[in-house]
Design a protein around this motif. Structure first.
Motif, PDB file in Angstrom:
ATOM      1  N   MET A  85     147.738 150.476  54.393  1.00 50.70           N
ATOM      2  CA  MET A  85     146.808 151.709  54.180  1.00 50.70           C
ATOM      3  C   MET A  85     146.678 152.207  53.021  1.00 50.70           C
ATOM      4  SD  MET A  85     148.878 153.996  57.275  1.00 50.70           S
ATOM      5  CE  MET A  85     147.914 155.468  57.018  1.00 50.70           C
ATOM      6  N   SER A  86     145.337 152.202  52.544  1.00 48.42           N
ATOM      7  CA  SER A  86     144.773 152.364  51.096  1.00 48.42           C
ATOM      8  C   SER A  86     145.128 153.949  51.154  1.00 48.42           C
ATOM      9  CB  SER A  86     143.357 151.898  51.167  1.00 48.42           C
ATOM     10  OG  SER A  86     142.533 152.667  52.138  1.00 48.42           O
ATOM     11  N   ARG A  87     144.705 154.785  51.867  1.00 51.52           N
ATOM     12  CA  ARG A  87     145.265 156.161  51.878  1.00 51.52           C
ATOM     13  C   ARG A  87     146.235 156.519  52.678  1.00 51.52           C
ATOM     14  NH1 ARG A  87     139.826 158.949  53.621  1.00 51.52           N
ATOM     15  NH2 ARG A  87     140.839 160.520  53.293  1.00 51.52           N
ATOM     16  N   LYS A  88     146.970 157.469  51.827  1.00 49.55           N
ATOM     17  CA  LYS A  88     148.325 158.047  52.699  1.00 49.55           C
ATOM     18  C   LYS A  88     148.437 159.561  52.515  1.00 49.55           C
ATOM     19  CE  LYS A  88     150.550 153.482  51.988  1.00 49.55           C
ATOM     20  NZ  LYS A  88     149.760 153.022  50.961  1.00 49.55           N
ATOM     21  N   ASN A  89     149.019 160.166  53.372  1.00 50.24           N
ATOM     22  CA  ASN A  89     149.223 161.914  53.291  1.00 50.24           C
ATOM     23  C   ASN A  89     150.586 161.851  53.437  1.00 50.24           C
ATOM     24  OD1 ASN A  89     149.549 161.431  55.858  1.00 50.24           O
ATOM     25  ND2 ASN A  89     147.683 162.509  56.431  1.00 50.24           N
ATOM     26  N   ILE A  90     151.132 163.119  53.351  1.00 48.49           N
ATOM     27  CA  ILE A  90     152.395 163.400  53.488  1.00 48.49           C
ATOM     28  C   ILE A  90     153.175 162.833  54.740  1.00 48.49           C
ATOM     29  CG2 ILE A  90     151.851 165.601  54.308  1.00 48.49           C
ATOM     30  CD1 ILE A  90     154.941 164.634  52.049  1.00 48.49           C
TER      31      ILE A  90
END
Length: 606
Positions: A85-90
């Motif tokens: 995953m290139s974008r991750k959140n909390i």
């Protein structure tokens, strides 16, 4: 079904319906969780995500895949998904942290926790659940976020309860500025898991008197406490309370009620709850399967297990353990091997409870090599599986191997219990290994400060070893030196061993002692003593014993008959002076006697 979804997705992709595509993909992932092989199906979906690049850009779908990979028993795929995953959140980081804590090493999880761009209560709760609980607790206290934060405080209570540290749980609970029903539930549940069931019941009373409303989780925990205590009266009250509150629709409460009835020997009630249950899921079926297995109804347990598989209910490690115990009793070796294959397929073979059941199953089949292979592969072995393996070796004639495994147990740092010593002493008794057996018994006596006290079964093994070594006098001296009153089985073994013994007074003393221990079943000992007198020409003693035997066999026993009429049972003793309805009974008997004497059998028609 997955193929259909993929085809539909291709049509949406060609139509450039991006938002519909994301929504539709979410539905596909939901469907994967209900399939028999969620991991394999999800890989097909994941491949489509990679194909169009959604796994790199869409955080929501990536998080859903991580969660499903983890829940379906594929933690490595979950980690790979996170890395891609290139974008991750909390939420991504919390899921990743959860996988590391549950399936990998805490050192990596701790490093990831320190490197997280942001942390919330879930992050703290997840890392608290690992082995560095006290250390994390100290950090939370230093940061001032413990006693004022309800979520963190509840997590600490739950974590200490799972670790068996009830004192720490209670300290956190009493220090919190505010508690809620979750706090109480965590405290009660932790007491149940740590062996403080009576304190859990006390907490429940305090909770209710403090004005807190209980929920289904409270009730299930209290039912579990009553089950562990085998307290039928309090358990019955809690069951009535849960029925009144309408909590039986909940699977956790229903399964806890079945477990309560099972452990309190109320099989009929357990079966009724199961049949009338509004829910039919893994927890309820597991409880009923375990109930059948514990009541020696192995065939019922196995049939219910097969039915759950046909209904696509995924088994848990506890289900497999119960079924493997049942399989060892009546299922052929081939089907037992199929169950082993199922344990491998579902990923539960490495679970301690399943591996221990597999060891027991193969030992009962006589396939000790298979049992040893599984035993050697276990990452961690508790005392139960050590005992199971030692007893399996002893029962299958591997006596020296059983003693050798016992020595390895001592080297492992675990402390043997009474079951361990019973297993290894049985091995020494079977093989007549007096020297080795006495060394084991001596080591057992040294463990008495740990609560490992010799019982009749251990003394029986020692006496049998001495008898096999023709050490009758030593066996007798050993028994008379005990501060424990031996049971009849030990003296009976000694009496049978004295058949050709010259000391008739000793034989008489043992037989008299047995008749005192078992006055209601003394006839076999009288017969044995009479035969001994006969072999030695003691005819006067034989006559005396024969007369005594006649008195034993002619003891007056009151003959009683009874009959049940409309819920009432009426008993009739031999030659009664009075009883309920005596006049009517005598009249009817006189009428029947008269008809029978005249040969008229019409009274018996209809």
């Amino acid at each position: 079904m997955i193929v259909v979804f993929v085809c539909m997705f291709s049509l949406l992709q060609k139509a450039h319906r991006f938002h519909h595509t994301v929504s539709f993909f979410s539905g596909i992932i939901d469907q994967c969780s209900s399939l028999k092989s969620p991991s394999n199906s999800l890989k097909l979906v994941h491949a489509q995500l990679v194909k169009i690049g959604l796994n790199f850009s869409n955080v929501y779908l990536g998080n859903r895949c991580i969660d499903l990979y983890f829940n379906s028993g594929s933690p490595k795929d979950a980690v790979k998904m996170f890395d891609d995953m290139s974008r991750k959140n909390i939420f991504s980081w919390n899921l990743y942290l959860k996988v590391l804590v549950k399936c990998f090493d805490m050192a990596t999880a701790r490093r990831v926790f320190d490197e997280m761009p942001e942390r919330d209560a879930v992050s703290w709760n997840t890392v608290i659940s690992g082995d560095h609980a006290k250390e994390m607790h100290c950090r939370i206290v230093k940061n001032g976020g413990c006693y004022s934060n309800l979520v963190v405080g509840n997590s600490l209570i739950d974590m200490y309860g799972k670790l068996g540290l009830v004192e720490y749980s209670l300290a956190v609970f009493l220090s919190m500025e505010k508690v809620d029903v979750i706090s109480w539930n965590a405290m009660i549940s932790g007491c149940c898991k740590s062996g403080y069931e009576r304190f859990a019941l006390l907490l429940f009373c305090v909770m209710r008197s403090s004005g807190f409303e209980v929920d289904e989780y409270t009730v299930s925990a209290v039912l579990t406490a009553c089950s562990n205590l085998r307290n039928w009266e309090k358990g019955k009250q809690m069951f009535c309370f849960s029925t009144k509150m309408g909590f039986l629709w909940n699977a956790v409460v229903c399964s806890a009620a079945i477990d309560l009835f099972s452990k309190c020997n109320r099989l009929g009630s357990a079966l009724r709850v199961f049949k009338e249950s509004c829910v039919f899921d893994s927890a309820v079926c597991n409880a009923m399967i375990a109930c059948y297995a514990s009541h020696n109804m192995e065939e019922n347990a196995f049939h219910l297990f097969v039915y759950t598989l046909r209904e696509s209910i995924r088994p848990t490690e506890f289900t497999l353990s119960s079924v493997l115990h049942s399989a060892a009793v009546f299922v052929p070796v081939e089907q037992g091997s199929q169950l082993h294959s199922l344990a491998i397929k579902t990923g539960f073979e490495a679970e301690a409870i399943v591996a221990s059941s597999l060891v027991q199953m193969y030992n009962k089949y006589g396939l000790v090599e298979f049992a040893l292979k599984i035993f050697s592969k276990m990452a961690s072995r508790d005392l139960i599986v050590w005992n199971t393996m030692i007893l399996g070796l002893a029962d299958n004639g591997k006596l020296f191997e059983a003693i050798e495994l016992f020595e390895k147990l001592l080297e492992s740092g675990l402390h043997p219990d009474q079951i361990t010593y019973s297993a290894v002493l049985s091995a020494c008794s079977y093989g007549g290994l007096l020297e080795e057996g006495m060394a084991v018994f001596s080591s057992m006596q040294q463990q008495q400060q740990r609560g490992v006290v010799p019982m009749n079964e251990h003394y029986t093994c020692v006496v049998n070893m001495m008898i096999q070594a023709d050490m009758i006098n030593e066996a007798i001296d050993f028994l008379y030196s005990l501060q424990w009153e031996p049971d009849s089985r030990i003296w009976e073994s000694l009496l049978l061993a004295c058949g050709d013994y010259e000391n008739l007074e000793l034989i008489e003393a043992i037989a008299d002692g047995l008749m005192e221990l078992e006055p209601h079943s003394s006839l076999p000992y009288l017969i044995y003593l009479a035969n001994t007198y006969e072999q030695r020409g003691r005819w006067e003693s034989v006559v005396r014993l024969r007369r005594k035997m006649e008195k034993v066999t002619r003891k007056e026993v009151a003959d009683i008959s009874w009959i049940g009429i409309k819920g009432h049972t009426y008993s009739f003793e031999a030659n009664p002076t009075c009883h309920h309805g005596r006049e009517n009974v005598c009249s009817i008997l006189g009428f029947l006697k008269q008809d029978m004497s005249t040969g008229d059998d019409s009274v018996f028609i209809n």
